[in-house]
Write an enzyme that holds these catalytic residues in place. Structure first.
Site, PDB file in Angstrom:
ATOM      1  N   HIS A 225      93.121 -52.527  55.946  1.00 22.24           N
ATOM      2  CA  HIS A 225      93.837 -53.705  56.439  1.00 22.24           C
ATOM      3  C   HIS A 225      93.127 -55.007  56.105  1.00 22.24           C
ATOM      4  CE1 HIS A 225      96.439 -50.997  58.755  1.00 22.24           C
ATOM      5  NE2 HIS A 225      97.260 -52.017  58.820  1.00 22.24           N
ATOM      6  N   GLY A 226      91.827 -54.958  55.989  1.00 18.69           N
ATOM      7  CA  GLY A 226      91.204 -56.236  55.656  1.00 18.69           C
ATOM      8  C   GLY A 226      89.704 -56.239  55.781  1.00 18.69           C
TER       9      GLY A 226
END
Lengths: 83, 474
Positions: free
Chosen positions: B329-330
Site C-alpha cells: 500500500h505504501g
C-alpha cells in the site's frame, strides 16, 4: 483408492478440522466457502492434508472457491490426480 | 484523465463506435492502442515504464518454462525484476535520503531532486498481476503467452490499469481469445455498474472527503473525541466508496467491451470476522496475497508441524501476509503499522477460535452476528488511523485523542447524510446477495432510481469536489 473411501476421509477431515463441528450434517454438494462454513484461508489445511494423506499436490492458486467449494469438488479434485 | 471525467466517457464511446465493427484480433489491437493513449495522458514516462516491463515479462516468462520444464532461476529473475522496479519507484522515499547522504559524504554531489523518481500510477497493480503470471507459468497453471499483443493488453487494459481489479492472466487472457458478446442483460448490468460506481465516487465519497476538516490527520489533538470518532467514521465510508466507486465504473466500462472483470468489494463493513472482512475488501488483492503469500507460508509451516495451535503456524502466515499488504500500500511506517495491526487482529481471531470454536458465523444467533459486525467494524475503523495518518506520531495522537471525552464538540449531522445511500447500497447487497438487485425491480421504479442517480451525479459533479481516487496513489 475407491471414491467412497476418499469421500469418507475428506468428510471426516472437513468436519473435524475445517468446519470444526464433527456433528454437522454436511451435504456432499453443500457450498463450504460461499456458504460461509469455512473461509478460503483454511484451504491451506486442505492442501497439506491431501498432500500427506493421498500424495496429491494442489498448487496454491488452485486452492480456490471455484475449484473446492463442495465436498464433491474436493473428492473429484483428489481423484483426478490419483487416477 | 480520470475515469469519472466526461473526457473518459467520450473516449469509451468513441472506442465502442469502432470496436464492434472489428474482428476479434483487431479489437485487441484497438484496446491496446486506446489503453496506451489513455496512459500517455498521465505521463509518457509511465508509458515507457509499462512498455519496458511488458517486454521484460513476456521474454522472461518464455524462460520460466521451457520445453515444458519449470526453471526456478528464471522465475526468481522475473520476480526480482518486477519487485526491483516497484521498490525503486515506490519506496524511494525510504532509501533516497540515506543514499543521498552517503553519496554526499563520499563527495558525490546529487543536487536537489537529483535522485527523485516518480511512481507510475497503477504500477503497484500491474506489477502484482504480472508476478502472479510468472508464478503460474512456473507452476504449469498457464502456458507462457505467445501473443505479445494479448499479453500487453493484459497489463495495459485501460479500465483496470489505474487501480485494478487485479486480474490473473489465466482468467484474463482466455477472455481476449474469445469472441465478445454483449446482450441486453449484460448491457443493463454494465450501465448499472457505471451509474452506481459514479454515485459512490461523486455523490458519496467526494462529499464525505469534503466534510473532513483540514488539520485532522496532521494535528488531531486540536479536535474533540466525538469529532475524531465521527470524522473517522466518515473517512472509512469515504475511502470505501471511493475505491468501490472506481471499481464499479471500471467493471462496467469493461463489460461494455465484453470483458468481465473480477468483483473487488462485497459489503465489507458487514463482515462478521476479520477473515471475512478480507474476503470482502479489495478482494482481488486479498486473494492475491492469500494465494502467493499466505498459502505458501502456511503450507510450508503446516508440513513441518500440522498442528493448528503450533505458534509459528498461528502467527507467521497472517502477520507476514498483512505486513506485505502494508508494504504494497505504501511507504512509511504508518502502512507497516496498519498491516501489522491487521495481522495481529487475524492472529487473535485464530487464537480465539482455537480456544473456543464458534462455528460458522451464519449459524450463530442473529444478535451475535450483529455484535460481531460491530466489533469487526470498530477494529477496522481504528486501523484506518495509521492507514491515513502522515506519521506514526499523528496516528498515536489520533487514538489518544479519541479517549479524551472532556470536550463534547461533534461534527455537524449534515456531514453524515451521505452515509445513508452508502449504507443502503450495501444493505441491498447483504440482504439480496446481489449488488445490482434493484435491476429486478419494476421498470418504472428502475427508471425513477436511474433518473435520481443521474441527477445526483450531475448536481454533485457541479460542486467540483473531485478528489482523486485514493487507490490510484498506490
Amino acid at each position: 483408492m475407491e471414491r467412497s473411501q476418499v469421500r469418507d476421509t475428506l468428510r471426516t477431515f472437513v468436519l473435524n478440522d475445517m468446519i470444526r463441528l464433527p456433528t454437522y450434517d454436511l451435504r456432499d454438494d453443500e457450498p463450504l466457502i460461499t456458504g460461509g462454513l469455512v473461509d478460503s484461508f483454511s484451504l491451506a489445511l486442505f492442501g497439506v492434508f491431501v498432500e500427506e494423506r493421498f500424495g496429491v499436490y494442489i498448487p496454491d492458486p488452485d486452492l480456490t472457491v471455484e475449484n473446492l467449494d463442495t465436498l464433491d469438488q474436493m473428492v473429484a479434485r483428489v481423484l483426478r490426480d490419483l487416477a | 484523465m480520470s475515469i469519472t471525467s466526461l473526457t473518459f466517457a467520450g473516449l469509451v464511446l468513441l472506442t465502442l463506435a469502432f470496436y464492434y465493427a472489428l474482428p476479434r484480433r483487431a479489437q485487441n489491437f484497438l484496446l491496446l492502442g486506446v489503453s496506451y493513449a489513455f496512459y500517455a495522458t498521465w505521463s509518457w514516462w509511465y508509458l515507457l515504464m509499462l512498455w519496458a516491463l511488458t517486454l521484460a515479462n513476456f521474454w522472461l516468462a518464455q524462460r520460466v518454462r521451457r520445453n515444458g520444464q519449470p526453471r526456478r532461476g528464471a522465475l526468481w529473475a522475473g520476480i526480482a525484476v518486477n519487485v526491483a522496479a516497484l521498490a525503486v519507484l515506490k519506496y524511494e522515499a525510504f532509501f533516497v535520503p540515506g543514499l543521498r547522504a552517503t553519496l554526499d559524504r563520499i563527495g558525490v554531489q546529487t543536487g536537489a531532486g537529483g535522485l527523485d523518481v516518480l511512481l507510475p500510477v497503477g504500477m503497484s497493480f500491474y506489477i502484482v498481476a504480472v508476478i502472479s503470471y510468472q508464478a503460474d507459468v512456473y507452476r504449469g497453471l498457464i502456458a507462457p503467452a505467445d501473443d505479445l499483443v494479448d499479453f500487453a493488453v493484459y497489463l495495459a487494459y485501460f479500465p483496470k490499469l489505474l487501480a485494478g481489479p487485479i486480474e490473473r492472466a489465466r482468467t484474463f487472457l482466455p477472455k481476449l481469445a474469445a469472441p465478445r458478446v454483449v446482450d441486453d442483460d449484460a448491457l443493463q448490468r454494465a450501465t448499472a455498474l457505471i451509474v452506481v460506481g459514479a454515485v459512490r465516487k461523486i455523490v458519496i465519497a467526494d462529499t464525505l472527503f469534503a466534510a473532513l476538516p483540514s488539520g485532522l490527520w496532521d494535528a488531531p489533538r486540536q479536535f474533540a473525541a466525538p469529532e475524531l470518532a465521527g470524522y473517522l467514521l466518515i473517512y472509512a465510508f469515504a475511502l470505501y466508496n471511493d475505491f468501490a466507486g472506481y471499481t464499479g465504473v471500471a467493471r462496467g466500462v469493461s463489460a461494455l467491451f465484453g470483458i468481465e472483470l473480477a468483483e473487488n468489494f462485497s459489503a465489507p463493513y458487514f463482515a462478521r470476522s476479520l477473515t471475512e472482512f478480507w474476503n470482502r475488501w479489495h478482494i482481488t488483492l486479498s486473494h492475491w496475497l492469500r494465494d502467493y503469500i499466505y498459502f505458501p507460508t502456511s503450507r510450508a509451516l503446516l508440513r513441518r508441524n500440522p498442528r493448528r495451535d503450533n505458534i509459528p503456524n498461528l502467527i507467521a502466515p497472517p502477520l507476514l501476509t498483512m505486513l506485505v499488504s502494508g508494504l504494497w500500500h505504501g511507504t512509511g511506517w504508518t502502512m507497516l503499522l496498519w498491516g501489522a495491526l491487521h495481522g495481529l487482529y487475524l492472529v487473535a481471531e485464530r487464537a480465539l477460535a482455537l480456544w473456543r470454536p464458534a462455528g460458522p458465523p451464519h449459524l450463530q444467533p442473529r444478535w451475535r452476528q450483529t455484535l460481531a459486525i460491530g466489533v469487526v467494524f470498530v477494529l477496522v475503523l481504528l486501523a484506518w488511523v495509521p492507514f491515513r495518518a502522515p506519521e506514526v506520531g499523528a496516528a498515536r495522537d489520533y487514538w489518544l485523542g479519541m479517549l479524551d471525552w472532556s470536550d463534547l464538540s461533534r461534527p455537524s449531522y449534515r456531514a453524515f447524510i451521505a452515509l445513508l445511500p452508502a449504507l443502503w447500497l450495501d444493505w441491498v447487497q447483504v440482504r439480496r446477495g446481489d449488488p445490482l438487485h434493484f435491476l429486478r425491480w419494476s421498470r418504472p421504479v428502475q427508471a425513477a432510481l436511474l433518473a435520481l442517480a443521474l441527477l445526483a451525479v450531475f448536481l454533485f459533479s457541479q460542486a467540483d469536489l473531485g478528489a482523486p481516487f485514493v487507490y490510484q496513489g498506490f
